[in-house]
Design an enzyme around this catalytic site. Structure first.
Site, PDB file in Angstrom:
ATOM      1  N   ARG A   1       0.835  -1.201   0.000  1.00 58.97           N
ATOM      2  CA  ARG A   1       0.000   0.000   0.000  1.00 58.97           C
ATOM      3  C   ARG A   1       0.875   1.258   0.000  1.00 58.97           C
ATOM      4  O   ARG A   1       0.605   2.196  -0.728  1.00 58.97           O
ATOM      5  CB  ARG A   1      -0.922   0.014   1.223  1.00 58.97           C
ATOM      6  CG  ARG A   1      -1.770  -1.252   1.381  1.00 58.97           C
ATOM      7  CD  ARG A   1      -2.751  -1.473   0.251  1.00 58.97           C
ATOM      8  NE  ARG A   1      -3.510  -2.710   0.426  1.00 58.97           N
ATOM      9  CZ  ARG A   1      -3.499  -3.734  -0.415  1.00 58.97           C
ATOM     10  NH1 ARG A   1      -2.757  -3.683  -1.513  1.00 58.97           N
ATOM     11  NH2 ARG A   1      -4.214  -4.815  -0.184  1.00 58.97           N
TER      12      ARG A   1
ATOM     13  N   ASP B   1     -10.389 -10.704   8.532  1.00 57.63           N
ATOM     14  CA  ASP B   1     -10.058 -10.293   7.174  1.00 57.63           C
ATOM     15  C   ASP B   1     -11.184  -9.361   6.727  1.00 57.63           C
ATOM     16  O   ASP B   1     -12.195  -9.207   7.425  1.00 57.63           O
ATOM     17  CB  ASP B   1      -9.961 -11.529   6.277  1.00 57.63           C
ATOM     18  CG  ASP B   1      -9.092 -11.294   5.041  1.00 57.63           C
ATOM     19  OD1 ASP B   1      -8.748 -10.136   4.755  1.00 57.63           O
ATOM     20  OD2 ASP B   1      -8.767 -12.284   4.364  1.00 57.63           O
TER      21      ASP B   1
ATOM     22  N   HIS C   1     -12.213 -13.682  -1.639  1.00 61.04           N
ATOM     23  CA  HIS C   1     -12.850 -12.421  -2.020  1.00 61.04           C
ATOM     24  C   HIS C   1     -14.171 -12.688  -2.742  1.00 61.04           C
ATOM     25  O   HIS C   1     -15.073 -11.846  -2.734  1.00 61.04           O
ATOM     26  CB  HIS C   1     -11.940 -11.608  -2.944  1.00 61.04           C
ATOM     27  CG  HIS C   1     -10.713 -11.079  -2.260  1.00 61.04           C
ATOM     28  ND1 HIS C   1      -9.517 -11.760  -2.252  1.00 61.04           N
ATOM     29  CD2 HIS C   1     -10.507  -9.943  -1.556  1.00 61.04           C
ATOM     30  CE1 HIS C   1      -8.616 -11.060  -1.578  1.00 61.04           C
ATOM     31  NE2 HIS C   1      -9.191  -9.954  -1.149  1.00 61.04           N
TER      32      HIS C   1
ATOM     33  N   ARG D   1       2.644 -14.673  -1.614  1.00 62.90           N
ATOM     34  CA  ARG D   1       2.501 -14.005  -0.322  1.00 62.90           C
ATOM     35  C   ARG D   1       2.968 -14.904   0.821  1.00 62.90           C
ATOM     36  O   ARG D   1       3.169 -14.435   1.943  1.00 62.90           O
ATOM     37  CB  ARG D   1       1.048 -13.600  -0.110  1.00 62.90           C
ATOM     38  CG  ARG D   1       0.509 -12.682  -1.201  1.00 62.90           C
ATOM     39  CD  ARG D   1      -1.003 -12.580  -1.153  1.00 62.90           C
ATOM     40  NE  ARG D   1      -1.456 -11.915   0.054  1.00 62.90           N
ATOM     41  CZ  ARG D   1      -2.723 -11.897   0.457  1.00 62.90           C
ATOM     42  NH1 ARG D   1      -3.654 -12.544  -0.242  1.00 62.90           N
ATOM     43  NH2 ARG D   1      -3.069 -11.266   1.561  1.00 62.90           N
TER      44      ARG D   1
ATOM     45  N   LYS E   1      -1.511 -13.926   9.660  1.00 68.09           N
ATOM     46  CA  LYS E   1      -2.752 -14.252   8.955  1.00 68.09           C
ATOM     47  C   LYS E   1      -2.508 -15.440   8.019  1.00 68.09           C
ATOM     48  O   LYS E   1      -1.356 -15.731   7.674  1.00 68.09           O
ATOM     49  CB  LYS E   1      -3.259 -13.029   8.175  1.00 68.09           C
ATOM     50  CG  LYS E   1      -2.306 -12.542   7.078  1.00 68.09           C
ATOM     51  CD  LYS E   1      -2.803 -11.254   6.451  1.00 68.09           C
ATOM     52  CE  LYS E   1      -1.890 -10.818   5.314  1.00 68.09           C
ATOM     53  NZ  LYS E   1      -2.276  -9.512   4.759  1.00 68.09           N
ATOM     54  N   HIS E   2      -3.527 -16.166   7.615  1.00 64.73           N
ATOM     55  CA  HIS E   2      -4.958 -16.048   7.872  1.00 64.73           C
ATOM     56  C   HIS E   2      -5.365 -17.303   8.637  1.00 64.73           C
ATOM     57  O   HIS E   2      -5.407 -18.381   8.053  1.00 64.73           O
ATOM     58  CB  HIS E   2      -5.743 -15.964   6.572  1.00 64.73           C
ATOM     59  CG  HIS E   2      -5.275 -14.895   5.624  1.00 64.73           C
ATOM     60  ND1 HIS E   2      -4.171 -15.048   4.797  1.00 64.73           N
ATOM     61  CD2 HIS E   2      -5.762 -13.650   5.375  1.00 64.73           C
ATOM     62  CE1 HIS E   2      -4.012 -13.951   4.065  1.00 64.73           C
ATOM     63  NE2 HIS E   2      -4.956 -13.082   4.397  1.00 64.73           N
TER      64      HIS E   2
END
Length: 506
Positions: A81, A258, A186, A143, A173-174
């Protein structure tokens, strides 16, 4: 009985929400909500322009509450980000796992933490502690530190130590592990089919290592693990969150969802229903705002929590407990956030790590290709549609850094629709421009995309001397005259590959 406008309940409800927002300055509604007890905010790429701007933004938010938790999803690598507009200056977890140097992983994480602390961030939703045991996983992949439990465990712990030593809380996570799935949460509800014994041996050890390293937070997974709870996703499951994580594993830190607007939970329960069930199930903080970043969303979720307490769906003591954990975390992070922050410093540790992560393979039975290339090549980049965790604006690839090193390099980026609907596109855009020149084909998770492997096969049939650069999870045999593997598509990974091709760099 408290009324639906009970300010105490409303403040409790606000305290467990972690919303996002639009813009690079704080909107009035967000400032007001913070003053009314909102415990956290989450930053996304849309909120960030420059280091100075984001530091000013977080300072303005904390003017309303000095202990405000400011969260971000800064894994580095493909999921960034802070550097979404330029590409990350550090490689992601798979690259660090490929190098397998614990000290390097800790140094990279500390470098990330230093920049986050300077930006005013107190909670980083990283690292991914998932063991990517299924190479077809559509949402974890690079990731993860890798496919081996022991490797993921030791690097998860090192990453957490490095980040938290810089004054920023880590969030493993997760939970209870998203690595052995084939559905992107998602959009749908993944399922982990292993037995409780198998999950305990393969997926849980990295989370145990995270707790032993002192991780301050854990993020839940939107998936069903029938071995523990056949009915509810982990994010909503008392059996998984309280009996397993709090009870068996004795985790006492902050438990975060999440993104609660993700399809895995909202398709069945709605965003408000999922929020209530998550808190009732044992979650302390509800992350929202990736797609739903308006005040109306905060209103909806806050009202749902208050109503659930009033109608008995959510015990008030559970909401009080969740709010208490948020407050406890905020005290810890607030003390560190108020420490004198050093300005963001430029470091080359990310490029050092990316260079060490590149591997070169050669196709069996062929003579090794001598690198560097002798001229300016033509680069063909095959670009897949990325999952929503990866910002769509983040640049990636090898063509741009190679052009900097080898002027005259040309390139084209092709997608599945273009290859499906455009006649002769491979000849016109890929093969003809490479006539008399080296051809470099860049792929990203080729094993997961049939169209990509088919296209690569067609290109190599015409140009068996082509070089292939895989910027995703490597799988299968080496392809092309030389096969470079970067273990991620971040900016520095592209630079590292370009340096090998051009014969530049350290």
């Amino acid at each position: 009985m408290a009324s639906s406008s009970d300010p105490t309940l409303e403040r409790l409800a606000n305290s467990v929400l972690q919303p996002g927002f639009e813009g690079t300055t704080a909107p009035d509604w967000l400032r007001r909500r913070i003053a009314e007890g909102l415990g956290s905010v989450v930053l996304f790429a849309r909120n960030i322009e420059t280091p100075e701007q984001v530091a000013a933004l977080t300072a303005s938010l904390r003017a309303e509450n000095p202990d405000l938790i400011v969260g971000i999803d800064e894994e580095a690598g493909d999921v960034t980000r802070l550097e979404a507009w330029t590409g990350s200056s550090r490689p992601g977890n798979l690259a660090l796992g490929a190098v397998d140097d614990i000290d390097l992983t800790e140094r990279v994480a500390h470098d990330i933490g230093r920049d986050l602390h300077a930006a005013g961030v107190s909670l980083n939703f990283a690292p991914s502690a998932d063991v990517n045991s299924n190479p077809l996983n559509p949402v974890i992949g690079v990731r993860s530190f890798g496919a081996r439990t022991d490797l993921v465990s030791r690097h998860t712990a090192a990453w957490i130590r490095g980040l938290q030593e810089a004054g920023v809380a880590a969030c493993a996570k997760h939970f209870p592990g998203h690595g052995d799935t084939v559905v992107d949460s998602h959009y749908g509800l993944p399922q982990v089919t292993g037995s409780a014994e198998e999950i305990a041996l393969t997926a849980l050890p990295p989370f145990i290592a995270a707790m032993e390293a002192g991780v301050r937070a854990v993020m839940t997974a939107h998936l069903v693990a029938p071995a523990y709870d056949p009915d509810l996703p982990a994010t909503l499951s008392h059996r998984i969150l309280v009996e397993l994580l709090r009870g068996d594993l004795d985790f006492q830190g902050l438990l975060v969802t999440d993104g609660i607007e993700m399809g895995a939970v909202t398709d069945r329960y709605g965003i408000d229903g999922a929020t209530v069930k998550a808190v009732a199930g044992g979650v302390d903080a509800v992350c929202v705002g990736g797609e739903s970043a308006e005040e109306a969303t905060v209103d909806l979720l806050s009202t749902a929590l208050v109503k659930a307490v009033l109608n008995g769906t959510l015990p008030e003591e559970r909401l009080v407990e969740a709010s208490g954990r948020v407050t406890e975390f905020a005290r810890w992070s607030g003390e560190r956030s108020r420490a004198v922050a050093r300005a963001m410093e430029r470091s080359d540790i990310g490029l050092v790590a990316a260079r060490r992560a590149v591997r070169v393979r050669h196709r069996p039975g062929t003579a090794p290709v001598t690198l560097p290339l002798t001229g300016a090549p033509h680069v063909v980049e095959l670009s897949p549609t990325m999952n929503l965790a990866v910002d769509g604006h983040t640049p990636w690839g090898v063509a741009d850094p190679l052009r900097d090193l080898r002027p005259g390099t040309t390139s084209v980026r092709l997608t599945e629709p273009e290859l499906t609907h455009t006649t002769d596109v491979l000849t016109d855009a890929a093969l003809t421009p490479a006539t008399g020149r080296d051809l470099v084909v860049v792929v990203r998770d080729a094993a997961r995309h049939r169209w990509m492997t088919d296209t690569l096969t067609r290109l190599l049939r015409s140009r068996p001397d082509a070089l292939v650069v895989e910027m995703g999870v490597p799988a299968g045999d080496a392809l092309g005259a030389a096969h470079l593997i970067t273990h991620g598509a971040t900016r520095v990974s592209g630079i590292a590959a370009a340096e090998l091709l051009a014969g530049a760099g350290a």
